[in-house]
Design an enzyme around this catalytic site. Sequence first.
Site, PDB file in Angstrom:
ATOM      1  N   GLU A 273       0.985 -12.659   8.353  1.00  0.00           N
ATOM      2  CA  GLU A 273       0.387 -11.619   9.527  1.00  0.00           C
ATOM      3  C   GLU A 273      -0.361 -11.131   9.287  1.00  0.00           C
ATOM      4  OE1 GLU A 273       4.556  -9.929   8.584  1.00  0.00           O
ATOM      5  OE2 GLU A 273       5.239 -10.891   7.883  1.00  0.00           O
TER       6      GLU A 273
ATOM      7  N   GLU B 103       9.747 -10.280   2.034  1.00  0.00           N
ATOM      8  CA  GLU B 103       9.954  -9.085   1.134  1.00  0.00           C
ATOM      9  C   GLU B 103      10.471  -8.149   0.020  1.00  0.00           C
ATOM     10  OE1 GLU B 103       9.465  -6.196   4.113  1.00  0.00           O
ATOM     11  OE2 GLU B 103       7.669  -7.448   6.110  1.00  0.00           O
TER      12      GLU B 103
END
Length: 369
Positions: free
Chosen positions: A273, A166
């Site tokens: 995810e 991220e």
Amino acid sequence: MSNTSDSITAQQAQAEQQTGQGSSASSANPSLQSATDIRLAETFRQDFPIGAAVSAHTIHSQRELLLQQYNSLTAENEMKFICIHPEEHRYTFEQADAIADFARQHQLGLRGHTFVWHNQTPDWVFQNEQGGKADRATLLARLQQHMETVMGRYRDIIRCWDVVNEAISDEDGTYLRPTPWLEGIGDDYIARAFEMAHAIDPQALLFYNDYNESHPGKCDRICRLMRELLDEGVPVHGVGLQAHWNIHDPSLDQIRAAIEKYAALGLQLQVTEMDVSMFAFDDRRTDLKVPTAEMVRMQEEKYRAYFQLFHEYREVLTSVTFWGAADDYTWLDGFPVRGRKNWPLLFDEQQQPKAVCYDIVRARQELER
């Protein structure tokens, strides 16, 4: 885990009672009458592994489900910096070791998650001895030592790591997310992390991992980062598509376009995810005790389309991992609305396959005929 002779889940039955509607996808296939007939990972073995995020608790509470339906695991939190290295001179390996030992014992794959992230990193990493900000050399040395210790400990079982997580901004007009890593090391912190990881374990596959990866603007920024790293000769091998999607967003066309862009870079792709929330991100309702029949229908439609797309891109998509194994335990029960129940996975709160899970398995089996 108990078996059932009906392909409609308790979740769907409750939804139908609430709304008076049925789901068009809930009719049973005569050849798939019970949960024991479903073998999700085995069905897709020729395409890609099917994984689940687990904790030191769920490897026990969901043990039979994990062994029956998945062939790969990711530690949900236990290998993150704050969990495994909370103090500079103290590592806490117990929970991570339990997950690694479970994977070894049952010959399951294990993805490593994660080294460089702006969240769940303890404050000491970014501080000097006086409590001020640590300098570049100190941060690089700490990261090196941490990665050497953790990668070395799990080298035998972990062949794939989310090295950086991220790092790209969600804001159009901003490239890199402002983080303590960026502030303390500089713009090259991502490249240095991948170079360290490769030097420590040259055989490991190294991934950049992010969410909103299918939104056009952010996808373009991720591609820019990957091109820059590849042009510099940085050993990055793939992009992790977190795939925290919902029944409204992103569109299938956006996902396909993103896959095409990432694949054009010559990188592996992994869904890392995945969950499909029943709620749009800005939906803050808390009144639902079960999903409506319309929510169930939309989720089924999404999951069927996603797995058809994944099969189509199986040459570049090398893993599909869900962020959880079943609806009895999901991080979305507390995010973004604290305490709200969500139902984002393919297995329900009783760890039974939802109707769409039968559909996905049946559709893949029919391709073999």
